[in-house]
Scaffold this motif. Structure first.
Motif, mmCIF file in Angstrom:
data_model
loop_
_atom_site.group_PDB
_atom_site.id
_atom_site.type_symbol
_atom_site.label_atom_id
_atom_site.label_comp_id
_atom_site.label_asym_id
_atom_site.label_seq_id
_atom_site.Cartn_x
_atom_site.Cartn_y
_atom_site.Cartn_z
ATOM 1 N N VAL A 1 0.812 -1.209 0.000
ATOM 2 C CA VAL A 1 0.000 0.000 0.000
ATOM 3 C C VAL A 1 0.846 1.260 0.000
ATOM 4 C CG1 VAL A 1 -1.951 -1.116 1.128
ATOM 5 C CG2 VAL A 1 -0.251 0.082 2.515
ATOM 6 N N GLY A 2 2.152 1.119 -0.035
ATOM 7 C CA GLY A 2 3.046 2.270 0.053
ATOM 8 C C GLY A 2 3.200 3.049 -1.232
ATOM 9 N N CYS A 3 2.819 2.506 -2.376
ATOM 10 C CA CYS A 3 2.996 3.195 -3.662
ATOM 11 C C CYS A 3 1.732 3.071 -4.508
ATOM 12 C CB CYS A 3 4.152 2.571 -4.446
ATOM 13 S SG CYS A 3 5.752 2.789 -3.682
ATOM 14 N N ALA A 4 1.517 4.087 -5.317
ATOM 15 C CA ALA A 4 0.411 4.049 -6.267
ATOM 16 C C ALA A 4 0.794 4.918 -7.458
ATOM 17 C CB ALA A 4 -0.871 4.575 -5.628
ATOM 18 N N SER A 5 0.345 4.536 -8.639
ATOM 19 C CA SER A 5 0.609 5.353 -9.825
ATOM 20 C C SER A 5 -0.618 5.321 -10.725
ATOM 21 C CB SER A 5 1.844 4.851 -10.581
ATOM 22 O OG SER A 5 1.628 3.549 -11.076
ATOM 23 N N THR A 6 -0.723 6.363 -11.549
ATOM 24 C CA THR A 6 -1.844 6.448 -12.474
ATOM 25 C C THR A 6 -1.440 7.253 -13.695
ATOM 26 O OG1 THR A 6 -4.197 7.012 -12.688
ATOM 27 C CG2 THR A 6 -2.821 8.542 -11.410
ATOM 28 N N GLY A 7 -2.082 7.013 -14.799
ATOM 29 C CA GLY A 7 -1.839 7.779 -16.011
ATOM 30 C C GLY A 7 -0.856 7.117 -16.957
ATOM 31 N N VAL A 8 -0.374 7.917 -17.901
ATOM 32 C CA VAL A 8 0.571 7.449 -18.912
ATOM 33 C C VAL A 8 1.841 8.272 -18.790
ATOM 34 C CG1 VAL A 8 0.992 7.155 -21.384
ATOM 35 C CG2 VAL A 8 -1.323 6.862 -20.475
ATOM 36 N N THR B 1 -5.164 19.044 -29.140
ATOM 37 C CA THR B 1 -4.137 18.896 -28.116
ATOM 38 C C THR B 1 -4.355 17.583 -27.390
ATOM 39 O OG1 THR B 1 -4.027 21.292 -27.809
ATOM 40 C CG2 THR B 1 -3.095 19.932 -26.062
ATOM 41 N N LEU B 2 -3.301 16.782 -27.294
ATOM 42 C CA LEU B 2 -3.336 15.548 -26.517
ATOM 43 C C LEU B 2 -2.501 15.772 -25.267
ATOM 44 C CD1 LEU B 2 -2.744 12.819 -29.261
ATOM 45 C CD2 LEU B 2 -4.903 13.829 -28.492
ATOM 46 N N MET B 3 -3.024 15.326 -24.132
ATOM 47 C CA MET B 3 -2.302 15.487 -22.878
ATOM 48 C C MET B 3 -2.127 14.129 -22.207
ATOM 49 S SD MET B 3 -2.751 18.172 -19.731
ATOM 50 C CE MET B 3 -4.490 18.138 -19.707
ATOM 51 N N TYR B 4 -0.883 13.871 -21.791
ATOM 52 C CA TYR B 4 -0.545 12.655 -21.062
ATOM 53 C C TYR B 4 -0.062 13.063 -19.676
ATOM 54 C CZ TYR B 4 -0.781 10.205 -25.513
ATOM 55 O OH TYR B 4 -1.211 9.663 -26.701
ATOM 56 N N VAL B 5 -0.790 12.627 -18.654
ATOM 57 C CA VAL B 5 -0.458 12.962 -17.274
ATOM 58 C C VAL B 5 -0.125 11.667 -16.544
ATOM 59 C CG1 VAL B 5 -1.317 13.968 -15.122
ATOM 60 C CG2 VAL B 5 -1.987 14.955 -17.321
ATOM 61 N N PRO C 1 -4.576 9.101 -24.786
ATOM 62 C CA PRO C 1 -4.116 10.156 -23.883
ATOM 63 C C PRO C 1 -5.027 10.278 -22.655
ATOM 64 C CG PRO C 1 -5.267 11.112 -25.739
ATOM 65 C CD PRO C 1 -5.178 9.632 -26.003
ATOM 66 N N THR C 2 -4.492 10.898 -21.629
ATOM 67 C CA THR C 2 -5.288 11.176 -20.441
ATOM 68 C C THR C 2 -6.416 12.138 -20.794
ATOM 69 O OG1 THR C 2 -3.228 11.005 -19.185
ATOM 70 C CG2 THR C 2 -5.123 11.880 -18.024
ATOM 71 N N THR C 3 -6.100 13.135 -21.632
ATOM 72 C CA THR C 3 -7.075 14.131 -22.069
ATOM 73 C C THR C 3 -6.842 14.440 -23.542
ATOM 74 O OG1 THR C 3 -7.059 15.147 -19.868
ATOM 75 C CG2 THR C 3 -7.957 16.476 -21.660
ATOM 76 N N SER C 4 -7.931 14.591 -24.294
ATOM 77 C CA SER C 4 -7.853 14.996 -25.691
ATOM 78 C C SER C 4 -8.736 16.223 -25.858
ATOM 79 C CB SER C 4 -8.342 13.864 -26.593
ATOM 80 O OG SER C 4 -8.329 14.258 -27.940
ATOM 81 N N MET C 5 -8.150 17.301 -26.406
ATOM 82 C CA MET C 5 -8.895 18.554 -26.544
ATOM 83 C C MET C 5 -8.974 18.964 -28.013
ATOM 84 S SD MET C 5 -7.176 20.611 -23.378
ATOM 85 C CE MET C 5 -5.562 19.848 -23.502
ATOM 86 N N ARG C 6 -10.163 19.356 -28.429
ATOM 87 C CA ARG C 6 -10.350 19.926 -29.755
ATOM 88 C C ARG C 6 -10.417 21.432 -29.558
ATOM 89 N NH1 ARG C 6 -15.314 17.727 -31.888
ATOM 90 N NH2 ARG C 6 -16.217 19.303 -30.549
ATOM 91 N N LEU D 1 0.834 17.780 -26.332
ATOM 92 C CA LEU D 1 1.264 17.794 -27.733
ATOM 93 C C LEU D 1 0.155 18.431 -28.556
ATOM 94 C CD1 LEU D 1 1.977 14.513 -26.618
ATOM 95 C CD2 LEU D 1 3.675 15.103 -28.316
ATOM 96 N N ARG D 2 0.500 19.427 -29.356
ATOM 97 C CA ARG D 2 -0.490 20.150 -30.155
ATOM 98 C C ARG D 2 -0.303 19.810 -31.626
ATOM 99 N NH1 ARG D 2 -1.252 25.911 -31.475
ATOM 100 N NH2 ARG D 2 0.961 26.079 -31.017
#
Length: 133
Positions: A14-21, A60-64, A48-53, A95-96
């Motif tokens: 339980v000491g570590c956790a990760s999320t995203g790309v 714009t693609l966002m990887y968090v 991607p974590t988020t994709s924006m038009r 990335l745009r």
């Protein structure tokens, strides 16, 4: 002894956790403005974590990515309630792409945060704390 080993094993789990790309700097160096396509990026990193038009037709693609580690002191009986916490490191890459799907530019950022837990939350704030040094 078995109880101690079990407690250590649970703490480790339980000491570590990760999320995203996670997109590392060496991956970004492979990206070529005007050449790399949105399809290339999706193939390389996945969804991607988020994709924006954007209103101008660009995209714009966002990887968090975030990784949190519970401080070992959190697991010390009684003491952990006073000095416990979590340290979190995160990265963000945007990335745009133009209307044709070619890379225009990209940005990346890194951050580090510390979070107090338990009774330590009510402690007087200390400059640059509660981040672990």
């Amino acid at each position: 002894m078995k109880k101690i080993l079990a407690a250590v094993a649970i703490a480790a789990l339980v000491g570590c956790a990760s999320t995203g790309v996670q997109v590392k700097d060496e991956h970004l160096s492979e990206m070529k403005v005007g050449e790399t396509t949105q399809a290339d990026v999706l193939s390389r990193f996945g969804k991607p974590t988020t994709s924006m038009r954007n209103s101008d037709g660009t995209r714009t693609l966002m990887y968090v990515y975030a990784e949190s580690r519970t401080r070992a002191s959190t697991f010390i009986p009684f003491v952990g309630a006073f000095v416990g916490g979590v340290d979190t490191n995160s990265t963000s890459v945007m990335l745009r792409f133009d209307k044709e799907g070619k890379l225009i530019d990209y940005t990346s950022s890194e951050s580090e945060m510390g979070t107090a837990t338990g009774i330590a939350v009510d402690a007087e704030p200390v400059e640059n704390q509660p981040r672990k040094q």
